[in-house]
Design an enzyme around this catalytic site. Sequence first.
Site, PDB file in Angstrom:
ATOM      1  CG  HIS A   1      -3.131  -1.981  -6.891  1.00 50.53           C
ATOM      2  ND1 HIS A   1      -3.736  -1.286  -5.884  1.00 50.53           N
ATOM      3  CD2 HIS A   1      -2.801  -3.196  -6.359  1.00 50.53           C
ATOM      4  CE1 HIS A   1      -3.788  -2.036  -4.783  1.00 50.53           C
ATOM      5  NE2 HIS A   1      -3.223  -3.207  -5.057  1.00 50.53           N
TER       6      HIS A   1
ATOM      7  CD  GLU B   1      -3.991   1.959  -6.285  1.00 49.17           C
ATOM      8  OE1 GLU B   1      -2.823   1.736  -5.950  1.00 49.17           O
ATOM      9  OE2 GLU B   1      -4.878   1.071  -6.298  1.00 49.17           O
TER      10      GLU B   1
ATOM     11  NE  ARG C   1      -4.075  -1.907   0.231  1.00 43.86           N
ATOM     12  CZ  ARG C   1      -4.034  -3.080  -0.388  1.00 43.86           C
ATOM     13  NH1 ARG C   1      -2.968  -3.404  -1.112  1.00 43.86           N
ATOM     14  NH2 ARG C   1      -5.028  -3.931  -0.298  1.00 43.86           N
TER      15      ARG C   1
END
Length: 327
Positions: free
Chosen positions: A285, A265, A236
């Site tokens: 991601h 995001e 993260r």
Amino acid sequence: MNITVLDDYQNAVRGLDAYKLVANHNVTIYNDHTKNEDVLAERLKDTEALVLIRERTPIRAPLIARLPKLKIISQRSVYPHVDVPALTERGILLCSDMHPGRPSYATSELTWGLVLAAMRKIPQEVAALKAGRWQSTMGVGLRGKTLGIYGYGRIGAVVAGYGKAFGMKVLVWGREGSFERAKADGYAIARSKEAFFEECDVMSLHMRLNDGTRGIVKAADLARMKPTALMVNTSRAPLIETGALEAALKLGRPGMAAVDVFENEPVLGAAHPLISMENAICTPHIGYVERGGYEGQFTASFGQIVAYLEGKPINVINPEALANARK
């Protein structure tokens, strides 16, 4: 049943074998992303079962209050993006398969892919070759180097194993639980946090984001790293103090970064400073985004909806909601 799936960026869900579990229902799938409450309220006004893909869209109390037909939210893994008390108050179930004991091998593999890509400068060499050049950079091998694992949990342990297979010295830092697990697996514990950052050639973060870990990596920690070192983050973004990594890369300690996660995001239009930095490799991601992982995730998420419809809900996070569950 009216089922809605949010944030299917690749338009992949209908092509999964798992989709057969709900194919006979009224399924709506959105391939774009929005956090706008009004837009979400309109999209979800008739939704009875909402399927979330990880933590992509926050589901908070103001939105929940505008979803009169919602009966169940189904997903997999942690749920900091969901207002559980607000769901419980309205008799809405949250079902989430926490997959205990099963690490994300997909994230571990991507982590190692980023390590290899950064240390051997693979993206730069691919781009140079396409541009007509030959052997433009000088990479660094991994054998004999020190791999630092910050947070020795399920994923950290797998990444440590990859490092060992590559002939690296594995050094661990984290909480007491990390130390105990790492020692049991035969890995060394750093003398101190300061020594950990100073000694690592590659340092990889592997911990959950919570109040205790937010900003756990400070600018002063990064400043201790070698100018040849690589910082990897597939966990993260907020584990690192805001803005600290970008500033550290400009100062040259560490010399490189490879990240798969960002504070907000999705990142569109390359609107993040790390993306334009020559000494950073960035991916969108995708740590958990691979077909096998999606099959597992949606088998769990759709299976939870099937169980709910059969009157036998499973993986219920808020069993208190069962007392006044919506019919």
